[in-house]
Write a protein that holds these residues in place. Structure first.
Motif, PDB file in Angstrom:
ATOM      1  N   SER A 208     -13.187 -49.634  36.059  1.00 54.96           N
ATOM      2  CA  SER A 208     -13.503 -51.033  36.484  1.00 54.96           C
ATOM      3  C   SER A 208     -12.099 -51.547  37.146  1.00 54.96           C
ATOM      4  O   SER A 208     -11.908 -52.346  37.779  1.00 54.96           O
ATOM      5  CB  SER A 208     -12.843 -51.498  34.999  1.00 54.96           C
ATOM      6  OG  SER A 208     -12.004 -51.835  34.839  1.00 54.96           O
ATOM      7  N   GLY A 209     -11.591 -50.207  37.754  1.00 55.94           N
ATOM      8  CA  GLY A 209     -10.816 -50.731  39.018  1.00 55.94           C
ATOM      9  C   GLY A 209     -10.713 -51.019  40.377  1.00 55.94           C
ATOM     10  O   GLY A 209     -12.009 -51.138  40.891  1.00 55.94           O
ATOM     11  N   LEU A 210     -10.446 -51.982  40.250  1.00 55.51           N
ATOM     12  CA  LEU A 210     -11.130 -52.771  41.607  1.00 55.51           C
ATOM     13  C   LEU A 210     -10.606 -51.812  43.140  1.00 55.51           C
ATOM     14  O   LEU A 210      -9.771 -51.899  43.479  1.00 55.51           O
ATOM     15  CB  LEU A 210     -11.370 -54.523  41.643  1.00 55.51           C
ATOM     16  CG  LEU A 210     -11.918 -55.261  40.644  1.00 55.51           C
ATOM     17  CD1 LEU A 210     -10.659 -57.007  40.510  1.00 55.51           C
ATOM     18  CD2 LEU A 210     -13.285 -55.301  40.387  1.00 55.51           C
ATOM     19  N   ILE A 211     -12.006 -52.018  44.230  1.00 56.14           N
ATOM     20  CA  ILE A 211     -11.858 -51.832  45.419  1.00 56.14           C
ATOM     21  C   ILE A 211     -12.774 -52.113  46.344  1.00 56.14           C
ATOM     22  O   ILE A 211     -12.705 -53.427  46.216  1.00 56.14           O
ATOM     23  CB  ILE A 211     -12.007 -50.145  45.544  1.00 56.14           C
ATOM     24  CG1 ILE A 211     -14.008 -50.397  45.072  1.00 56.14           C
ATOM     25  CG2 ILE A 211     -11.763 -48.993  44.871  1.00 56.14           C
ATOM     26  CD1 ILE A 211     -14.338 -48.578  45.580  1.00 56.14           C
ATOM     27  N   ASP A 212     -12.261 -51.562  47.382  1.00 56.80           N
ATOM     28  CA  ASP A 212     -12.868 -52.938  48.659  1.00 56.80           C
ATOM     29  C   ASP A 212     -14.232 -52.553  48.992  1.00 56.80           C
ATOM     30  O   ASP A 212     -14.433 -51.460  48.465  1.00 56.80           O
ATOM     31  CB  ASP A 212     -12.038 -52.616  50.344  1.00 56.80           C
ATOM     32  CG  ASP A 212     -10.795 -53.137  50.252  1.00 56.80           C
ATOM     33  OD1 ASP A 212     -10.662 -54.411  49.675  1.00 56.80           O
ATOM     34  OD2 ASP A 212     -10.202 -52.541  51.359  1.00 56.80           O
ATOM     35  N   ASP A 213     -14.968 -53.386  49.064  1.00 54.47           N
ATOM     36  CA  ASP A 213     -16.638 -52.902  48.676  1.00 54.47           C
ATOM     37  C   ASP A 213     -17.288 -52.908  49.491  1.00 54.47           C
ATOM     38  O   ASP A 213     -17.586 -53.173  51.227  1.00 54.47           O
ATOM     39  CB  ASP A 213     -17.520 -54.509  47.763  1.00 54.47           C
ATOM     40  CG  ASP A 213     -19.087 -54.295  48.185  1.00 54.47           C
ATOM     41  OD1 ASP A 213     -19.669 -53.608  48.409  1.00 54.47           O
ATOM     42  OD2 ASP A 213     -19.200 -55.218  47.831  1.00 54.47           O
ATOM     43  N   GLY A 218     -14.382 -57.937  52.936  1.00 53.94           N
ATOM     44  CA  GLY A 218     -13.650 -58.944  52.149  1.00 53.94           C
ATOM     45  C   GLY A 218     -13.922 -59.101  50.611  1.00 53.94           C
ATOM     46  O   GLY A 218     -13.387 -59.779  50.322  1.00 53.94           O
ATOM     47  N   GLN A 219     -14.666 -58.455  50.320  1.00 57.07           N
ATOM     48  CA  GLN A 219     -14.793 -58.951  48.874  1.00 57.07           C
ATOM     49  C   GLN A 219     -14.411 -57.042  47.745  1.00 57.07           C
ATOM     50  O   GLN A 219     -14.671 -56.145  48.821  1.00 57.07           O
ATOM     51  CB  GLN A 219     -16.270 -58.792  48.854  1.00 57.07           C
ATOM     52  CG  GLN A 219     -16.788 -60.078  48.911  1.00 57.07           C
ATOM     53  CD  GLN A 219     -18.445 -60.397  48.491  1.00 57.07           C
ATOM     54  OE1 GLN A 219     -19.063 -60.035  47.548  1.00 57.07           O
ATOM     55  NE2 GLN A 219     -19.047 -60.638  49.246  1.00 57.07           N
ATOM     56  N   LEU A 220     -14.743 -57.464  46.485  1.00 55.06           N
ATOM     57  CA  LEU A 220     -13.645 -56.280  45.968  1.00 55.06           C
ATOM     58  C   LEU A 220     -15.163 -55.961  44.806  1.00 55.06           C
ATOM     59  O   LEU A 220     -15.452 -56.392  44.720  1.00 55.06           O
ATOM     60  CB  LEU A 220     -12.424 -56.713  44.292  1.00 55.06           C
ATOM     61  CG  LEU A 220     -11.174 -56.575  46.063  1.00 55.06           C
ATOM     62  CD1 LEU A 220     -10.156 -57.912  44.962  1.00 55.06           C
ATOM     63  CD2 LEU A 220     -10.965 -55.791  46.730  1.00 55.06           C
ATOM     64  N   ILE A 221     -15.001 -54.733  44.156  1.00 56.79           N
ATOM     65  CA  ILE A 221     -16.370 -54.206  43.713  1.00 56.79           C
ATOM     66  C   ILE A 221     -15.424 -53.472  42.425  1.00 56.79           C
ATOM     67  O   ILE A 221     -14.189 -52.571  42.958  1.00 56.79           O
ATOM     68  CB  ILE A 221     -17.456 -53.826  44.360  1.00 56.79           C
ATOM     69  CG1 ILE A 221     -18.281 -53.355  43.332  1.00 56.79           C
ATOM     70  CG2 ILE A 221     -16.844 -52.272  45.309  1.00 56.79           C
ATOM     71  CD1 ILE A 221     -19.392 -53.240  43.832  1.00 56.79           C
ATOM     72  N   GLU A 222     -16.054 -52.945  41.394  1.00 55.95           N
ATOM     73  CA  GLU A 222     -15.180 -52.182  40.187  1.00 55.95           C
ATOM     74  C   GLU A 222     -15.524 -50.510  40.634  1.00 55.95           C
ATOM     75  O   GLU A 222     -17.321 -49.943  41.793  1.00 55.95           O
ATOM     76  CB  GLU A 222     -16.056 -52.068  38.584  1.00 55.95           C
ATOM     77  CG  GLU A 222     -15.764 -53.263  38.839  1.00 55.95           C
ATOM     78  CD  GLU A 222     -15.866 -53.465  36.933  1.00 55.95           C
ATOM     79  OE1 GLU A 222     -16.631 -52.692  36.732  1.00 55.95           O
ATOM     80  OE2 GLU A 222     -15.963 -54.449  36.459  1.00 55.95           O
TER      81      GLU A 222
END
Length: 357
Positions: A208-213, A218-222
């Protein structure tokens, strides 16, 4: 008036007699208690020293020593020299991806919480107010935790603590021994996965760590969602392109989608990819991502889902699974992971729900 003064004088004199009889060496005085806690005797106690991390401020020597060990432990795991702590990295997915984005708030909070926990446990004047050890290590109750820990990984964590202590110059068995005993005392609530049970697949894919999509700047994604979405996207594109006609029998089921894409409308494609990816994410262990679409029976029944144009039979379902496998191999997904996906897709509950002809 005389009577009032008499009683007042009697009260004052009596009070003076009482207080004058209570000298410093009165045997009735309770003796001063010496702090013989581990925190005081072995870690430095409450003696104030300059805080190296906060110029101009002071910190208790005992707390500083513990904080140094905790900081070293987390950094030792994060740097993972020689891959020694590979098995611990998945649990720290949220934290490590925050740090990669130059966000150190979670790191500071973890260090502070764990240090306070140790300080209180060793007799220091602190009160730990965080989650209890069971809740703190349960992803269902702590969104910063990825995966359930087993005994082997907890042993590896203790090894990291010992290494962190050594980096701080703390190697005496008189200190390491009791700290080890303390960590052993909380093993039971922390270890929540059987030794013969694998870490959930979603955590192993990134968690579930967020990274750049990569698809939406500009958005984050798991992190764990990215490979799922990639495989699902590649699967749909593979069926649509139908190389060598191998997926011809699947095309009728996608006639609505293919017609939309042919007309330049990719909204249905995006929805299908997102929905199926979310379904897989939840099925393999995601805590934060939940599938909210139609159940698998309704989703594959044209009477309940107007985007479905026919009932699936066993042969076509097997062909669909083959498309997923081909897509995954094309993306160099490890064979072991593909095997686990195969087990999920061929589980009786899912297979029976989809196959309706």
């Amino acid at each position: 008036m005389r009577r009032i003064n008499y009683w007042l004088a009697s009260f004052v004199v009596g009070s003076l007699l009482v207080f004058s009889s209570c000298s410093d060496d009165d045997p009735m005085d309770p003796p001063m208690m010496e702090d013989d806690s581990f925190y005081a005797t072995m870690l430095g106690g409450t003696t104030l020293v300059p805080d190296p991390d906060n110029p101009g401020q002071q910190i208790q020597q005992g707390f500083l020593n513990l904080r140094t060990v905790v900081t070293n432990t987390v950094l030792t795991i994060a740097t993972n020299e020689g891959g020694v702590y590979d098995d611990l990295l998945p649990y720290f997915s949220v934290l490590l991806n925050e740090v990669a984005r130059d966000d150190f708030s979670g790191f500071a909070q973890l260090v502070d919480d764990f240090t306070i926990f140790l300080a209180e446990a060793t007799g220091g004047p602190f009160t730990y107010t965080g989650l209890d050890m069971e809740a703190a290590h349960d992803p269902q109750r702590n969104p910063r935790m990825d995966g359930l820990i087993n005994n082997a990984d907890y042993d590896l964590f203790i090894q990291a603590v010992v290494e962190g202590a050594a980096q701080a110059g703390i190697t005496s068995s008189d200190v390491i021994g009791p700290v080890g005993e303390l960590l052993e005392s909380v093993r039971e609530p922390i270890v929540q996965r059987a030794d013969d049970e694998m870490l959930d697949l979603y955590t192993r894919l990134g968690g579930s760590g967020l990274i750049d999509d990569p698809e939406n700047p500009g958005q984050l994604i798991e992190a764990g969602f990215v490979p799922l979405r990639a495989v699902v996207t590649e699967t749909v594109l593979l069926i649509a392109s139908n190389p060598e006609g191998k997926y011809t029998d699947l095309l009728p089921y996608f006639s609505v989608l293919l017609a939309e894409v042919g007309a330049g409308d990719t909204s249905g494609f995006a929805t299908l990819v997102q929905d199926f990816s979310e379904f897989l994410a939840e099925a393999i262990g995601s805590v934060n991502i939940q599938y909210t679409g139609l159940d698998m029976v309704a989703a594959h029944d044209p009477e309940q889902n107007p985007r479905m144009t026919g009932l699936v039979n066993a042969a076509d379902y097997d062909l669909f699974v083959a498309a997923i496998v081909e897509a995954a191999k094309g993306l160099e997904v490890p064979e072991s992971v593909i095997g686990e996906f195969g087990g999920l897709l061929n589980s009786p509950g899912l297979r029976d729900a989809v196959i309706q002809r």
